[in-house]
Design a protein around this motif. Structure first.
Motif, short mmCIF file in Angstrom:
data_model
loop_
_atom_site.label_atom_id
_atom_site.label_comp_id
_atom_site.label_asym_id
_atom_site.label_seq_id
_atom_site.Cartn_x
_atom_site.Cartn_y
_atom_site.Cartn_z
N LEU A 23 53.34 4.29 25.56
CA LEU A 23 52.17 3.57 25.07
C LEU A 23 50.93 4.47 25.07
CD1 LEU A 23 50.79 0.87 24.25
CD2 LEU A 23 50.43 0.50 26.69
N ILE A 24 50.71 5.20 26.15
CA ILE A 24 49.55 6.08 26.26
C ILE A 24 49.63 7.22 25.24
CG2 ILE A 24 48.35 7.72 27.77
CD1 ILE A 24 47.84 4.76 28.40
N ILE A 25 50.79 7.84 25.11
CA ILE A 25 50.94 8.97 24.18
C ILE A 25 50.76 8.51 22.74
CG2 ILE A 25 52.60 10.63 23.25
CD1 ILE A 25 53.64 10.97 26.11
N SER A 26 51.36 7.41 22.36
CA SER A 26 51.24 6.94 20.98
C SER A 26 49.81 6.50 20.66
CB SER A 26 52.23 5.81 20.71
OG SER A 26 51.96 4.71 21.55
N THR A 27 49.14 5.89 21.60
CA THR A 27 47.74 5.49 21.39
C THR A 27 46.85 6.72 21.26
OG1 THR A 27 48.13 3.48 22.66
CG2 THR A 27 45.84 4.13 22.32
N THR A 28 47.10 7.75 22.05
CA THR A 28 46.32 8.99 21.97
C THR A 28 46.53 9.68 20.63
OG1 THR A 28 46.51 9.26 24.37
CG2 THR A 28 45.88 11.20 23.09
N ILE A 29 47.76 9.76 20.17
CA ILE A 29 48.04 10.38 18.87
C ILE A 29 47.37 9.60 17.75
CG2 ILE A 29 49.89 10.85 17.21
CD1 ILE A 29 51.65 11.57 19.61
N ALA A 30 47.42 8.28 17.80
CA ALA A 30 46.78 7.46 16.77
C ALA A 30 45.26 7.64 16.78
CB ALA A 30 47.15 5.99 16.97
N ALA A 31 44.67 7.72 17.96
CA ALA A 31 43.22 7.91 18.05
C ALA A 31 42.82 9.29 17.52
CB ALA A 31 42.76 7.73 19.49
N PHE A 33 44.42 11.11 15.31
CA PHE A 33 44.61 11.08 13.87
C PHE A 33 43.44 10.37 13.19
CE2 PHE A 33 46.22 9.06 10.00
CZ PHE A 33 46.66 10.19 9.32
N ALA A 34 42.98 9.28 13.76
CA ALA A 34 41.85 8.54 13.18
C ALA A 34 40.57 9.37 13.24
CB ALA A 34 41.66 7.21 13.91
N ILE A 35 40.35 10.09 14.34
CA ILE A 35 39.15 10.93 14.46
C ILE A 35 39.19 12.06 13.44
CG2 ILE A 35 37.99 12.58 15.97
CD1 ILE A 35 38.76 10.68 18.31
N PHE A 36 40.33 12.75 13.33
CA PHE A 36 40.43 13.85 12.37
C PHE A 36 40.31 13.36 10.93
CE2 PHE A 36 42.73 16.21 15.85
CZ PHE A 36 41.70 17.09 16.07
N ALA A 37 40.87 12.20 10.63
CA ALA A 37 40.76 11.64 9.27
C ALA A 37 39.30 11.28 8.97
CB ALA A 37 41.65 10.41 9.14
N TYR A 38 38.61 10.72 9.93
CA TYR A 38 37.19 10.39 9.76
C TYR A 38 36.38 11.65 9.51
CZ TYR A 38 32.53 8.64 10.88
OH TYR A 38 31.21 8.33 10.84
N MET A 39 36.63 12.69 10.30
CA MET A 39 35.89 13.95 10.14
C MET A 39 36.20 14.60 8.80
SD MET A 39 36.23 15.40 14.01
CE MET A 39 35.44 16.95 13.68
N TYR A 40 37.44 14.53 8.35
CA TYR A 40 37.82 15.13 7.08
C TYR A 40 37.14 14.41 5.92
CZ TYR A 40 40.61 16.48 3.08
OH TYR A 40 41.01 16.94 1.85
N VAL A 41 37.13 13.11 5.95
CA VAL A 41 36.56 12.34 4.84
C VAL A 41 35.05 12.53 4.76
CG1 VAL A 41 36.09 9.99 4.05
CG2 VAL A 41 38.38 10.62 4.77
N PHE A 42 34.37 12.47 5.88
CA PHE A 42 32.92 12.51 5.85
C PHE A 42 32.34 13.92 5.91
CE2 PHE A 42 33.68 8.10 7.12
CZ PHE A 42 32.99 7.50 6.10
N SER A 43 33.11 14.92 6.25
CA SER A 43 32.57 16.29 6.24
C SER A 43 32.51 16.84 4.83
CB SER A 43 33.41 17.20 7.12
OG SER A 43 34.68 17.39 6.55
N SER A 44 33.37 16.41 3.94
CA SER A 44 33.36 16.92 2.57
C SER A 44 32.19 16.34 1.77
CB SER A 44 34.67 16.59 1.87
OG SER A 44 34.83 15.19 1.76
N ASP A 45 31.61 15.23 2.20
CA ASP A 45 30.47 14.65 1.50
C ASP A 45 29.23 15.52 1.63
OD1 ASP A 45 31.97 12.55 0.67
OD2 ASP A 45 31.21 11.14 2.16
#
Length: 67
Positions: A23-31, A33-45
């Motif tokens: 549970l802890i490992i999967s939640t950490t990986i998901a978090a 992934f969400a942080i990197f996706a957020y940074m990727y989307v908004f850094s290109s703007d």
């Protein structure tokens, strides 16, 4: 015929150390992934905003004829 079971016998999962680790490992990986996706989307703007507006290469003169 069905058997009568109490709440402990009817549970369909177990909770232990291994389940908690998964549970802890999967939640950490998901978090992450969400942080990197957020940074990727908004850094290109920022790159497109710094370059200015696109132009057509044609300059327009004001209606009174001054440039």
């Amino acid at each position: 015929m069905s058997e009568d079971r109490n709440a402990d016998e009817a549970r369909q999962g177990e909770f232990g150390r291994r389940t908690f680790i998964v549970l802890i490992i999967s939640t950490t990986i998901a978090a992450l992934f969400a942080i990197f996706a957020y940074m990727y989307v908004f850094s290109s703007d920022n790159e497109t905003l710094d370059s200015g507006l696109p132009t057509t290469g044609v300059t327009q003169t004001p209606p009174d004829g001054r440039e």
